[in-house]
Motif scaffolding. Structure first.
Motif, PDB file in Angstrom:
ATOM      1  N   GLY A 240       0.814  -1.209   0.000  1.00 32.17           N
ATOM      2  CA  GLY A 240       0.000   0.000   0.000  1.00 32.17           C
ATOM      3  C   GLY A 240       0.844   1.254   0.000  1.00 32.17           C
ATOM      4  O   GLY A 240       2.039   1.238  -0.280  1.00 32.17           O
ATOM      5  N   ASP A 241       0.212   2.385   0.323  1.00 34.09           N
ATOM      6  CA  ASP A 241       0.825   3.709   0.389  1.00 34.09           C
ATOM      7  C   ASP A 241       1.528   4.085  -0.904  1.00 34.09           C
ATOM      8  O   ASP A 241       2.740   3.971  -1.038  1.00 34.09           O
ATOM      9  N   PHE A 242       0.743   4.561  -1.867  1.00 29.41           N
ATOM     10  CA  PHE A 242       1.272   4.953  -3.169  1.00 29.41           C
ATOM     11  C   PHE A 242       1.509   6.466  -3.249  1.00 29.41           C
ATOM     12  O   PHE A 242       1.491   7.046  -4.326  1.00 29.41           O
ATOM     13  N   GLY A 243       1.752   7.091  -2.101  1.00 28.10           N
ATOM     14  CA  GLY A 243       1.926   8.535  -2.091  1.00 28.10           C
ATOM     15  C   GLY A 243       3.127   9.032  -2.859  1.00 28.10           C
ATOM     16  O   GLY A 243       3.189  10.194  -3.248  1.00 28.10           O
ATOM     17  N   LEU A 244       4.142   8.167  -3.088  1.00 24.54           N
ATOM     18  CA  LEU A 244       5.330   8.578  -3.835  1.00 24.54           C
ATOM     19  C   LEU A 244       5.388   7.938  -5.217  1.00 24.54           C
ATOM     20  O   LEU A 244       6.405   8.026  -5.907  1.00 24.54           O
ATOM     21  N   ALA A 245       4.317   7.257  -5.625  1.00 24.34           N
ATOM     22  CA  ALA A 245       4.348   6.482  -6.872  1.00 24.34           C
ATOM     23  C   ALA A 245       4.498   7.391  -8.091  1.00 24.34           C
ATOM     24  O   ALA A 245       4.074   8.538  -8.095  1.00 24.34           O
ATOM     25  N   ARG A 246       5.109   6.845  -9.141  1.00 20.14           N
ATOM     26  CA  ARG A 246       5.268   7.540 -10.425  1.00 20.14           C
ATOM     27  C   ARG A 246       4.767   6.610 -11.526  1.00 20.14           C
ATOM     28  O   ARG A 246       5.194   5.452 -11.609  1.00 20.14           O
ATOM     29  N   MET A 247       3.865   7.091 -12.373  1.00 18.38           N
ATOM     30  CA  MET A 247       3.267   6.273 -13.419  1.00 18.38           C
ATOM     31  C   MET A 247       3.688   6.797 -14.791  1.00 18.38           C
ATOM     32  O   MET A 247       3.758   8.013 -15.008  1.00 18.38           O
ATOM     33  N   TYR A 248       3.992   5.881 -15.703  1.00 17.51           N
ATOM     34  CA  TYR A 248       4.350   6.279 -17.066  1.00 17.51           C
ATOM     35  C   TYR A 248       4.040   5.128 -18.016  1.00 17.51           C
ATOM     36  O   TYR A 248       3.791   3.998 -17.592  1.00 17.51           O
TER      37      TYR A 248
END
Length: 662
Positions: free
Chosen positions: A486-494
């Protein structure tokens, strides 16, 4: 007197004037128009501030007086000198910073080979401490670096030719009236004054500091004997050096005076330019009286109107923006979440994370038990992390990912609603000795579950999602002890096949891949590195960075590498298991951990290959001797060995919620 005699006298007198020594003294009450040697990020601002670093991370700046000074008199004896300066440090965060700044007496003004971060722009890993450096420095340091034996993240030190202080003490001063020591914070966003005095007769360097409004204390903060003759030899430059690490900070000098063979001229603190982010001055008493009287009737009328009409509406008011239509999952009303958590009372508090508090709630309509994360509005990164989490996981579904059920927004509150995980976070079972000990098979199940979730994020969803903060505290356990990331507060999507173009270092100290310190670019390989450290954490029951009773810090990766070299790798397994595990299986898992945490990104396996290793479909390759270098590389990346009692553990933004790096 004859004309010839007069000419001879004038010529002789003129010769004496030319031969007399120059007055080695200067004063800058502000630096507007000052003639200085500047390099790197150093510059004089329009307000007359000498700004050594401009907030850009991982850079350095120097400022030296334009003329070289002679520090030795006749017969090669050193000369006394004295200097005073006013400085200020402004960090992006109130309690963490990049390394501070240093006053420097140096044989050379060229520090092009010096490194930033913990080396403060004065030395590098190869020459740190070498006598060939020829400099005396007084450091005002706001970061703990165990490599140099730092005593705290708020100290003053006297350094010779390197970053390991000859003597150091906590920042502060001794009260002339009581003799009591008064602590000072180098990060309190206010200016302070420092005096450096060198006595040539005793070879003693005295350092004194005090708040701007306090006269120079009689008792110095610290002293050290320095053989100045051997350090700088004859001529030297005087000035300042500073650098930044992974935390955005600015270092300023507001005024400076210097004198050879005497006390430095006093600084006129009334003429100093102000720091950019000082606390606003209090308004005058007259303004406080007249303004309320003049507008009292209007303010009262408006206040009553707003309270009567909008009180209930504002209690549950929400915000909605265009991007939410495209990315947002189910939206909850604030009123429902308020009642579900009993008004977000402390009895419903499940935990406090890097970006806010998490509460247990029961939805009124369905009776569903949920977890509600209430992001703190004081967090400057809060909105960005909220949007990142909604965009990243609002549409994905996987059995080993914590499911985002919905969200809600208010003017100053950001809320995310998740499935409730009855057994809480994994780190409780690893480090809280009051909790049951996880069996070896349960640990293998956790590793497999998290690997499956990372595979989905990296390979199997329609876009690539870099989690960038894989660690035990971000893994939750459901009622059947299945693990969910969990905790996707720092996630980066591309998009698949494209470059994420990450430029800021984010993550948690101990889990950061070494290359992040050089490139700032997150990748699948950096996620795999964090996953490798996470596996070690699960198998060994130890945190990635630990501290012994002497205050020394150790990396878990380094401990396991040492066991591997000695052929005793299974000795690293959590001792609470009491040997209740298959030796061959444990050796396999720990070796895989070290492969994933390899210092070279190209040598790490991909997450799909890791799953094949765990499923037994592919044999595990032998571990390379390149792991001998892992300790140095990881230390260089992390910049700071954390003091767990004084520094937060997560870094983001330029870095959000971290410790600085020296």
């Amino acid at each position: 007197m004859s004309v010839i005699s007069l000419l001879f006298f004038l010529t002789l007198h003129h010769g004496f004037l030319l031969a007399s020594p120059a007055v080695d003294q200067f004063t800058f009450d502000g630096f507007a128009g000052a003639n200085l040697l500047l390099d790197g990020t150093a510059e004089v601002t329009a307000d007359g501030l000498l700004m050594l670093t401009n907030g850009t991370t991982l850079l350095k700046g120097h400022a030296f007086y334009s003329s070289i000074l002679r520090f030795h008199a006749a017969a090669s004896t050193p000369r006394s000198f004295s200097t005073a300066f006013v400085f200020g440090i402004l960090s992006e965060y109130a309690d963490i910073s990049s390394p501070g700044l240093a006053f420097v007496v140096s044989k050379s003004s060229n520090f092009s080979t010096a490194l930033q971060s913990q080396y403060m722009g004065l030395a590098n890993a190869a020459n740190n401490g070498n006598a060939s450096n020829h400099f005396l420095a007084v450091e005002l340091d706001t970061v703990v670096n165990a490599e140099f034996g730092d005593m705290s993240g708020n100290h003053v030190g006297i350094n010779v030719d390197g970053l390991k202080s000859v003597v150091a003490d906590n920042a502060g001063y001794y009260d002339d009236g009581t003799g009591a020591f008064r602590n000072m914070s180098l990060l309190n966003r206010t200016a302070a004054q420092v005096w450096v005095d060198f006595d040539a007769l005793t070879s003693l360097v005295n350092i004194t500091m005090a708040p701007l409004e306090v006269p120079k204390p009689k008792r110095p903060l610290l002293s050290a004997t320095v053989n100045l003759l051997s350090v700088i030899q004859d001529e030297a430059y005087v000035g300042f050096s500073s650098s930044t690490g992974v935390v955005s900070s600015r270092h300023y000098v507001l005024a400076w005076s210097f004198r050879m063979d005497g006390l430095a001229p006093p600084l006129n603190t009334q003429k100093l330019p102000g720091l950019p982010f000082t606390i606003p001055k209090r308004s005058s008493k007259m303004l406080k009286i007249l303004l309320p009287i003049a507008s009292a009737a209007l303010v009262l009328a408006l206040a009553i109107t707003v309270i009567v009409i909008d009180r209930r509406r504002r209690k549950y008011a929400e915000l909605k923006e265009d991007w939410e239509t495209e990315f947002g999952p189910h939206r909850f009303s604030y009123k429902d979440l308020f009642h579900a958590t009993n008004g977000f009372c402390d009895e419903r508090l499940l935990g406090i994370g890097g970006f806010g508090r998490v509460y247990k709630g029961v939805l009124p309509a369905s009776g569903t038990v949920v977890a509600v994360k209430k992001v703190s509005h004081e967090s400057r990164q809060g909105m960005r992390e909220f949007i990142s989490e909604v965009v990243s996981i609002g549409q994905i579904r996987h059995r080993n990912l914590v499911r985002l059920l919905g969200y809600c927004r208010r003017k100053r509150e950001l809320l995310l609603v998740y499935d409730h995980m009855p057994n809480g976070s994994l780190d409780k079972f690893l480090y809280d000795h009051s909790m049951p000990v996880l069996s070896w098979s349960q640990r293998l199940g956790v590793i497999s579950d998290v690997a499956s979730s990372v595979l989905y994020l990296h390979e199997d969803w329609e876009k690539v999602i870099l989690h960038r903060d894989i660690k035990a505290s971000n893994v939750l356990l459901d009622a059947d002890m299945n693990a969910r990331l969990g905790d996707f507060g720092l996630a980066r999507m591309y998009d698949h096949g494209t470059d994420p173009h990450t430029t800021h270092v984010v993550g948690t100290m101990g889990y950061l891949a070494p290359e992040l310190g050089h490139t700032g670019k997150a990748s699948k390989a950096s996620d795999v590195f964090a996953f490798g450290v996470f596996m070690l954490e699960v198998a060994c029951g130890r945190r990635p960075i630990s501290q012994d009773e002497h205050g020394d810090h150790f990396l878990l990766v380094d401990r396991v590498v040492e066991h591997w070299r000695e052929g005793t790798i299974t000795d690293a397994v959590d001792p609470r298991l009491r040997g209740d595990f298959a030796v061959q299986e444990a050796s396999f898992v720990l070796t895989l951990c070290l492969l994933c945490s390899h210092p070279l990104p190209s040598a790490r396996p991909g997450i799909r290959q890791i799953m094949q290793f765990l499923d037994g479909n592919t044999p595990l390759p032998e571990l390379s001797e390149a792991h001998r270098s892992v300790n140095m590389l990881v230390l260089m990346q992390n910049q700071v060995v954390l003091n767990s009692h004084s520094l937060p553990s997560t870094v983001a933004g330029n870095i959000s919620d971290i410790p600085g790096a020296r």
